[in-house]
Design a protein around this motif. Structure first.
Motif, short mmCIF file in Angstrom:
data_model
loop_
_atom_site.label_atom_id
_atom_site.label_comp_id
_atom_site.label_asym_id
_atom_site.label_seq_id
_atom_site.Cartn_x
_atom_site.Cartn_y
_atom_site.Cartn_z
N PHE A 131 0.82 -1.21 0.00
CA PHE A 131 0.00 0.00 0.00
C PHE A 131 0.86 1.26 0.00
CE2 PHE A 131 -1.93 3.37 2.60
CZ PHE A 131 -3.04 3.66 1.80
N MET A 132 2.01 1.23 0.67
CA MET A 132 2.83 2.42 0.78
C MET A 132 3.31 2.90 -0.59
SD MET A 132 3.92 4.54 3.10
CE MET A 132 3.96 3.66 4.65
N ASN A 133 3.84 1.98 -1.38
CA ASN A 133 4.29 2.36 -2.72
C ASN A 133 3.13 2.76 -3.62
OD1 ASN A 133 7.02 2.04 -2.24
ND2 ASN A 133 7.02 -0.11 -2.84
N SER A 134 1.99 2.09 -3.45
CA SER A 134 0.80 2.44 -4.24
C SER A 134 0.32 3.83 -3.89
CB SER A 134 -0.31 1.41 -3.98
OG SER A 134 -1.49 1.78 -4.65
N LEU A 135 0.36 4.20 -2.61
CA LEU A 135 -0.06 5.53 -2.19
C LEU A 135 0.86 6.59 -2.76
CD1 LEU A 135 -1.86 7.35 -0.41
CD2 LEU A 135 -0.26 6.90 1.47
N ILE A 136 2.16 6.34 -2.74
CA ILE A 136 3.12 7.31 -3.28
C ILE A 136 2.87 7.52 -4.76
CG2 ILE A 136 5.57 7.66 -3.80
CD1 ILE A 136 6.22 6.32 -1.16
N ALA A 137 2.57 6.45 -5.48
CA ALA A 137 2.31 6.57 -6.91
C ALA A 137 1.03 7.36 -7.17
CB ALA A 137 2.22 5.18 -7.53
N LYS A 138 -0.01 7.13 -6.36
CA LYS A 138 -1.28 7.83 -6.55
C LYS A 138 -1.18 9.31 -6.20
CE LYS A 138 -4.32 3.86 -5.94
NZ LYS A 138 -5.39 3.21 -5.11
N LEU A 139 -0.25 9.66 -5.33
CA LEU A 139 -0.05 11.06 -4.97
C LEU A 139 0.72 11.83 -6.04
CD1 LEU A 139 0.75 10.79 -1.15
CD2 LEU A 139 -1.37 11.59 -2.21
N GLY A 140 1.15 11.13 -7.07
CA GLY A 140 1.78 11.79 -8.20
C GLY A 140 3.28 11.83 -8.17
N PHE A 141 3.88 11.01 -7.34
CA PHE A 141 5.34 10.98 -7.30
C PHE A 141 5.93 9.96 -8.27
CE2 PHE A 141 4.11 12.66 -3.13
CZ PHE A 141 4.88 13.80 -3.09
N GLY A 142 5.08 9.41 -9.12
CA GLY A 142 5.55 8.48 -10.14
C GLY A 142 5.56 7.06 -9.64
N PRO A 143 5.67 6.08 -10.55
CA PRO A 143 5.73 4.68 -10.14
C PRO A 143 6.99 4.40 -9.34
CG PRO A 143 6.25 4.91 -12.46
CD PRO A 143 5.79 6.26 -12.00
N THR A 144 6.81 3.79 -8.20
CA THR A 144 7.95 3.50 -7.33
C THR A 144 7.88 2.05 -6.88
OG1 THR A 144 6.71 4.22 -5.39
CG2 THR A 144 8.12 5.87 -6.48
N ALA A 145 9.03 1.52 -6.56
CA ALA A 145 9.13 0.17 -5.99
C ALA A 145 10.18 0.21 -4.89
CB ALA A 145 9.49 -0.84 -7.07
N ILE A 146 9.93 1.05 -3.89
CA ILE A 146 10.90 1.22 -2.80
C ILE A 146 10.84 -0.01 -1.90
CG2 ILE A 146 11.55 2.64 -0.83
CD1 ILE A 146 10.19 4.99 -2.21
N ASP A 147 11.99 -0.55 -1.62
CA ASP A 147 12.08 -1.68 -0.69
C ASP A 147 12.27 -1.12 0.72
OD1 ASP A 147 12.33 -4.08 0.52
OD2 ASP A 147 14.13 -4.73 -0.55
N TRP A 148 11.16 -0.84 1.37
CA TRP A 148 11.20 -0.15 2.65
C TRP A 148 11.94 -0.95 3.72
CZ3 TRP A 148 9.51 4.78 2.74
CH2 TRP A 148 8.67 5.19 1.70
N LEU A 149 11.75 -2.26 3.72
CA LEU A 149 12.35 -3.10 4.75
C LEU A 149 13.68 -3.70 4.33
CD1 LEU A 149 9.12 -4.96 5.93
CD2 LEU A 149 10.19 -2.93 6.94
N GLY A 150 14.04 -3.54 3.06
CA GLY A 150 15.30 -4.10 2.57
C GLY A 150 16.38 -3.08 2.35
N THR A 151 16.08 -1.82 2.60
CA THR A 151 17.07 -0.75 2.44
C THR A 151 17.56 -0.32 3.83
OG1 THR A 151 15.89 0.03 0.47
CG2 THR A 151 17.51 1.52 1.46
N PRO A 152 18.85 -0.43 4.10
CA PRO A 152 19.35 -0.11 5.45
C PRO A 152 18.99 1.29 5.93
CG PRO A 152 21.04 -1.26 4.19
CD PRO A 152 19.92 -0.96 3.23
N GLU A 153 18.97 2.25 5.02
CA GLU A 153 18.67 3.64 5.43
C GLU A 153 17.20 3.84 5.76
OE1 GLU A 153 20.24 2.79 2.68
OE2 GLU A 153 22.32 3.34 3.17
N LEU A 154 16.31 2.97 5.27
CA LEU A 154 14.87 3.14 5.47
C LEU A 154 14.28 2.15 6.46
CD1 LEU A 154 13.73 3.67 1.76
CD2 LEU A 154 14.09 5.42 3.50
N ALA A 155 14.94 1.02 6.68
CA ALA A 155 14.33 -0.07 7.44
C ALA A 155 13.99 0.34 8.86
CB ALA A 155 15.27 -1.28 7.43
N MET A 156 14.94 0.98 9.56
CA MET A 156 14.68 1.34 10.94
C MET A 156 13.53 2.32 11.07
SD MET A 156 15.20 1.14 14.17
CE MET A 156 16.76 0.36 14.54
N TRP A 157 13.47 3.33 10.20
CA TRP A 157 12.39 4.32 10.28
C TRP A 157 11.06 3.70 9.90
CZ3 TRP A 157 14.20 7.89 13.11
CH2 TRP A 157 15.53 8.28 13.00
#
Length: 292
Positions: A131-157
């Motif tokens: 849902f997170m990536n789908s929401l970002i795409a619907k808000l107009g930030f373009g198609p994204t496939a961010i790996d929220w839990l697989g990226t060290p800089e994003l996982a903790m947050w």
């Protein structure tokens, strides 16, 4: 007569004290004994290393990373849980239609089992269908496939956000109960003196619920520091150990590496850290109460 009352008191409290001894103090003593041993299977038979094991734990570097992650995790989650809980309690203390239903719905994240909540957020953070990536795409930030839990800089947050959502209803519930006990005549006196809503909140509401607020802060701090399920289910301490906190690191050392001595040392250090913070907080609370 007084002797009989004393004996009767010991008889009533004896089973509880015995249960506390068996379930708390004996495991603590055994954990401390294990912490003085080198139980790494790669080193052969367990050997007594004493306090040198604690020194080695700090010098290998990994404990520093775990400590840093634990502090960031605990401070961020506890602070925002209490802050959001306070704001939600103030809002839900107002009169509006279907207030009882809204209060019940807000409690849902807290009453959900921790594993269920973590699995829900795992689906939300899914890189392809989440849902997170789908929401970002619907808000107009373009198609994204961010790996929220697989990226060290994003996982903790990402895990911190999920934990805040899961736990904020508890401080909200406690503070809502405290708000309902604030005498209304204090607000009326403040309004007569010309105080606005924010001034009433700052000088009437906060002092009136300060005792409950400090207790909630302490409880949330302790529970957050020892919270295991959310991080274990979402990341397991990864990626690249970027989300390892004390409980998950202890679990990895114990049940994956079977290094019970090192795990016990981390457990003892964590226990002492929480104990010292709790004692300092309780001492400060007692000082404030004695002044009033």
């Amino acid at each position: 007569m007084r002797t009989q009352s004393t004996l009767w008191g010991y008889a009533l409290t004896g089973p509880a004290i015995l249960l506390l001894l068996v379930l708390l103090f004996i495991p603590l003593a055994y954990t401390f004994q294990l912490s003085l041993m080198d139980t790494d299977l790669s080193h052969g038979q367990p050997q007594f290393v004493g306090l040198s094991g604690y020194i080695a734990s700090w010098t290998d570097g990994e404990l520093w990373n775990v400590t840093k992650h634990s502090v960031v995790w605990t401070v961020c989650v506890a602070a925002f849980q209490v802050l959001i809980g306070l704001v939600a309690a103030v809002l839900l203390n107002q009169a509006f239609p279907l207030r009882g239903l809204v209060r019940s719905l807000v409690l849902l994240p807290w009453v959900l089992p921790g594993v269920v909540a973590a699995l829900t957020w795992r689906l939300i953070y899914d890189a392809q269908f989440g849902f997170m990536n789908s929401l970002i795409a619907k808000l107009g930030f373009g198609p994204t496939a961010i790996d929220w839990l697989g990226t060290p800089e994003l996982a903790m947050w990402s895990v911190i956000l999920a934990a805040i959502w899961k736990g904020f209803p508890f401080p909200m519930l406690m503070l809502l109960a405290a708000l309902q006990s604030v005498p209304q005549d204090q607000y009326e006196a403040a309004r007569i003196d010309g105080a606005g809503r924010f001034q009433q909140f700052l000088y009437v509401t906060i002092p009136s619920i300060s005792g409950v607020l400090k207790t909630v802060v302490l409880l949330v701090f302790i529970w957050t520091f020892n919270y295991f399920e959310m991080i274990y289910v979402l990341t397991g301490g990864g990626p690249i150990r970027s989300t390892h906190i004390a409980p998950t690191y202890i679990y990895e050392l114990s049940f994956r590496n079977f290094n019970f001595g090192e795990a016990s040392r981390i457990a003892v250090i964590s226990f002492l850290f929480v104990l010292l913070i709790s004692l300092a907080h309780i001492r400060q609370m007692n000082k404030n109460e004695s002044r009033t």
